[in-house]
Design a protein around this motif. Structure first.
Motif, PDB file in Angstrom:
ATOM      1  N   VAL A   1       7.765  -3.700  11.158  1.00 20.46           N
ATOM      2  CA  VAL A   1       6.540  -3.604  10.350  1.00 20.46           C
ATOM      3  C   VAL A   1       6.136  -2.140  10.205  1.00 20.46           C
ATOM      4  O   VAL A   1       5.941  -1.440  11.195  1.00 20.46           O
ATOM      5  CB  VAL A   1       5.395  -4.421  10.986  1.00 20.46           C
ATOM      6  CG1 VAL A   1       4.114  -4.274  10.170  1.00 20.46           C
ATOM      7  CG2 VAL A   1       5.798  -5.887  11.093  1.00 20.46           C
ATOM      8  N   ARG A   2       6.014  -1.681   8.962  1.00 21.77           N
ATOM      9  CA  ARG A   2       5.639  -0.280   8.679  1.00 21.77           C
ATOM     10  C   ARG A   2       4.131  -0.101   8.584  1.00 21.77           C
ATOM     11  O   ARG A   2       3.567   0.816   9.178  1.00 21.77           O
ATOM     12  CB  ARG A   2       6.252   0.167   7.339  1.00 21.77           C
ATOM     13  CG  ARG A   2       7.670   0.645   7.377  1.00 21.77           C
ATOM     14  CD  ARG A   2       8.095   1.131   5.984  1.00 21.77           C
ATOM     15  NE  ARG A   2       7.324   2.283   5.537  1.00 21.77           N
ATOM     16  CZ  ARG A   2       7.313   2.741   4.275  1.00 21.77           C
ATOM     17  NH1 ARG A   2       7.997   2.112   3.330  1.00 21.77           N
ATOM     18  NH2 ARG A   2       6.600   3.803   3.966  1.00 21.77           N
ATOM     19  N   HIS A   3       3.506  -0.929   7.778  1.00 25.91           N
ATOM     20  CA  HIS A   3       2.068  -0.808   7.517  1.00 25.91           C
ATOM     21  C   HIS A   3       1.393  -2.146   7.775  1.00 25.91           C
ATOM     22  O   HIS A   3       1.950  -3.203   7.456  1.00 25.91           O
ATOM     23  CB  HIS A   3       1.786  -0.422   6.057  1.00 25.91           C
ATOM     24  CG  HIS A   3       2.585   0.726   5.530  1.00 25.91           C
ATOM     25  ND1 HIS A   3       2.650   1.949   6.155  1.00 25.91           N
ATOM     26  CD2 HIS A   3       3.346   0.836   4.406  1.00 25.91           C
ATOM     27  CE1 HIS A   3       3.413   2.762   5.441  1.00 25.91           C
ATOM     28  NE2 HIS A   3       3.852   2.109   4.387  1.00 25.91           N
ATOM     29  N   THR A   4       0.181  -2.097   8.334  1.00 26.74           N
ATOM     30  CA  THR A   4      -0.627  -3.302   8.529  1.00 26.74           C
ATOM     31  C   THR A   4      -2.023  -3.048   7.967  1.00 26.74           C
ATOM     32  O   THR A   4      -2.677  -2.071   8.338  1.00 26.74           O
ATOM     33  CB  THR A   4      -0.720  -3.677  10.019  1.00 26.74           C
ATOM     34  OG1 THR A   4       0.598  -3.923  10.527  1.00 26.74           O
ATOM     35  CG2 THR A   4      -1.573  -4.920  10.218  1.00 26.74           C
ATOM     36  N   ILE A   5      -2.439  -3.935   7.076  1.00 21.64           N
ATOM     37  CA  ILE A   5      -3.721  -3.813   6.388  1.00 21.64           C
ATOM     38  C   ILE A   5      -4.535  -5.078   6.636  1.00 21.64           C
ATOM     39  O   ILE A   5      -4.014  -6.187   6.464  1.00 21.64           O
ATOM     40  CB  ILE A   5      -3.515  -3.621   4.873  1.00 21.64           C
ATOM     41  CG1 ILE A   5      -2.691  -2.346   4.603  1.00 21.64           C
ATOM     42  CG2 ILE A   5      -4.840  -3.589   4.125  1.00 21.64           C
ATOM     43  CD1 ILE A   5      -2.043  -2.326   3.224  1.00 21.64           C
ATOM     44  N   VAL A   6      -5.779  -4.935   7.054  1.00 22.17           N
ATOM     45  CA  VAL A   6      -6.669  -6.083   7.255  1.00 22.17           C
ATOM     46  C   VAL A   6      -7.990  -5.820   6.553  1.00 22.17           C
ATOM     47  O   VAL A   6      -8.608  -4.773   6.738  1.00 22.17           O
ATOM     48  CB  VAL A   6      -6.917  -6.356   8.756  1.00 22.17           C
ATOM     49  CG1 VAL A   6      -7.879  -7.539   8.927  1.00 22.17           C
ATOM     50  CG2 VAL A   6      -5.612  -6.642   9.486  1.00 22.17           C
TER      51      VAL A   6
END
Length: 466
Positions: A419-424
């Motif tokens: 996983v490179r990017h995590t957006i919430v």
């Protein structure tokens, strides 16, 4: 004015008008292999996802990049862009106990409950939850369902780091760290629920541990309160031989699912974890009462409890999502690491190579999990109007090259570290593997210090530290 100068002026004016006409947005992800997980399971090559505030406002091809002007652009460079993973069952604070007593028979009663009796505190819950949150963000989990003690401490960590969570205060019929009995546990849960009821990312819940560790009267009281307060109920159900035997004694031979139906506590508010020991009649009841199920393949196999009849559940249209269980049970908190096991073990269980194909598995971790939470109108797919909970998965890592089918690559090749990017909620929590809302080193240090206390306690009891 010369012809060349006229052309230049017209070109500049057109460009200026194009920029001026572009719709403003906060964040845009471009050039991704977009797995929408929408009803058609549409995949968009070189796709674009546009976010404003905390919602997705557009999903489409590269042409969207010209229609919107975003404050921040993430170029996915061909990587997979997909809904954030939803972990439908865990006990996050138990990260500080991970790898203890892994192969102890009847471990819950012989090992875990006594260990918790000695060590669970507000500090332990906070330290463990902080570590769990970081692990999940780095593994692509954007929403998780938790049940433990001092759940208000977990809520504080979730609020601070930016995740989304359904948090259940555990209720059980013997003394624990935050309540002397089930009545105190219910009162604690009600206070917690009222405090967090209107939080934008936290859904508070009741979490009776299991049918056999709570009385019929308290289970009925919790079910009534959940409907009154409009919050979920999280519980372990049809998980163990002990539970099956205890409920059979209580009811004259009924199954745990049948018992829960008969006492009036099966309903759309209930999320049942495990559901391993369930026959066709039990499945019919789960469908009838619209109950959500959290499937925890890794924990169930590690504990040798059996394989839940998930293929049959899906055929009957039961709401099934994917979970990890606690970090003492599966030793992981990211559902990305569960995908391959789900795909393979159900093939083995059914002796059918075509069972549980990759698309079905990925759907279980996204839209399926959202359905299990009865939150499919808000989560689980990349569609306009839904919360901007999104991950970008690296497809250039050695274990992901080459990628001919994105779903197969995720299920049979990927792991949480891809996983490179995590957006919430429209906020980037991790960019290019760097956490932006927490001090990872500090959290790990706190957990390591607490581990010293765990070692001292375990050694003092004469148990081996593994």
């Amino acid at each position: 004015m010369s012809l060349s100068r006229s052309v230049c002026v017209v070109t500049l004016l057109a460009a200026a008008c194009s920029v001026y006409a572009a719709t403003p947005a906060d964040l845009m992800i471009t050039d991704g292999t977009v797995l929408t997980m929408n009803p058609e399971n549409k995949v968009i090559e070189h796709g674009t996802v546009v976010i404003n505030a905390n919602k997705i406002i557009a999903v489409g091809g590269p042409e969207l990049a010209e229609k919107y002007q975003a404050k921040k652009i993430l170029n996915a460079e061909g990587d997979i862009v997909m809904p954030g993973l939803i972990n439908t069952h865990t006990h996050g604070s138990m990260t500080v106990f991970r790898s203890l007593g892994d192969d102890v028979p009847d471990r819950l009663h012989r090992y875990i409950f006594p260990l918790e009796n000695k060590l669970v505190s507000r500090d332990m819950v906070r330290i463990g939850a902080n570590l769990a949150n970081i692990e999940m963000i780095k593994g692509g989990v954007t929403t998780y369902v938790d049940m433990y003690y001092f759940e208000d401490e977990v809520a504080k960590t979730v609020d601070k780091i930016g995740l989304r969570a359904v948090l259940g205060e555990t209720i059980i019929n013997f003394p624990v760290a935050d309540a002397q009995n089930a009545d105190e546990g219910i009162a604690y849960a009600v206070r917690f629920i009222k405090e967090y009821k209107n939080h934008p990312r936290i859904t508070p819940a009741f979490a009776p541990h299991a049918p056999y560790t709570n009385s019929t009267e308290n289970l009925q009281k919790i079910a009534a309160l959940s409907l009154e307060l409009d919050v979920p109920v999280i519980t372990h159900l049809a998980e163990t031989d002990r539970e099956k035997e205890e409920i059979a004694k209580r009811t004259g031979g009924k199954s745990p699912v049948q018992y829960m139906a008969d006492i009036g506590v099966l309903n759309h508010k209930l999320l049942a974890a495990h559901v391993i020991m369930a026959d066709d009649n039990d499945l019919a009841l789960l469908k009838q009462y619209d109950v959500g199920v959290a499937h925890n393949i890794s924990a169930n196999t590690k504990s040798a409890k059996g394989v839940a009849p998930v293929t049959a559940m899906l055929e009957k249209g039961i709401r099934v999502g994917l979970g990890t269980d606690g970090p003492m049970s599966s030793n992981t908190l990211t559902t990305m690491n569960e995908l391959g096991l789900v795909g393979k073990i159900h093939k083995l269980e059914t002796k059918n190579r075509a069972a549980m194909p990759p698309l079905t598995v990925v759907e279980m971790a996204t839209m399926g999990s959202a359905r299990a939470l009865h939150m499919e109108d808000k989560l689980g797919s990349l569609e306009p109007g839904k919360f901007a909970d999104i991950i970008v998965v690296d497809t250039k890592a050695p274990n992901m090259v080459p990628m001919y089918n994105a779903f197969a690559a995720l299920v049979y090749g990927a792991n949480g570290a891809n996983v490179r990017h995590t957006i919430v909620d429209g906020t980037i929590l991790m960019e290019d593997r760097k956490l932006l809302t927490a001090d990872e080193a500090s959290v790990i240090k706190d957990a390591q210090i607490f581990a010293g206390k765990v070692r001292e306690t375990v050694l003092a009891s004469g148990e081996e530290v593994k």
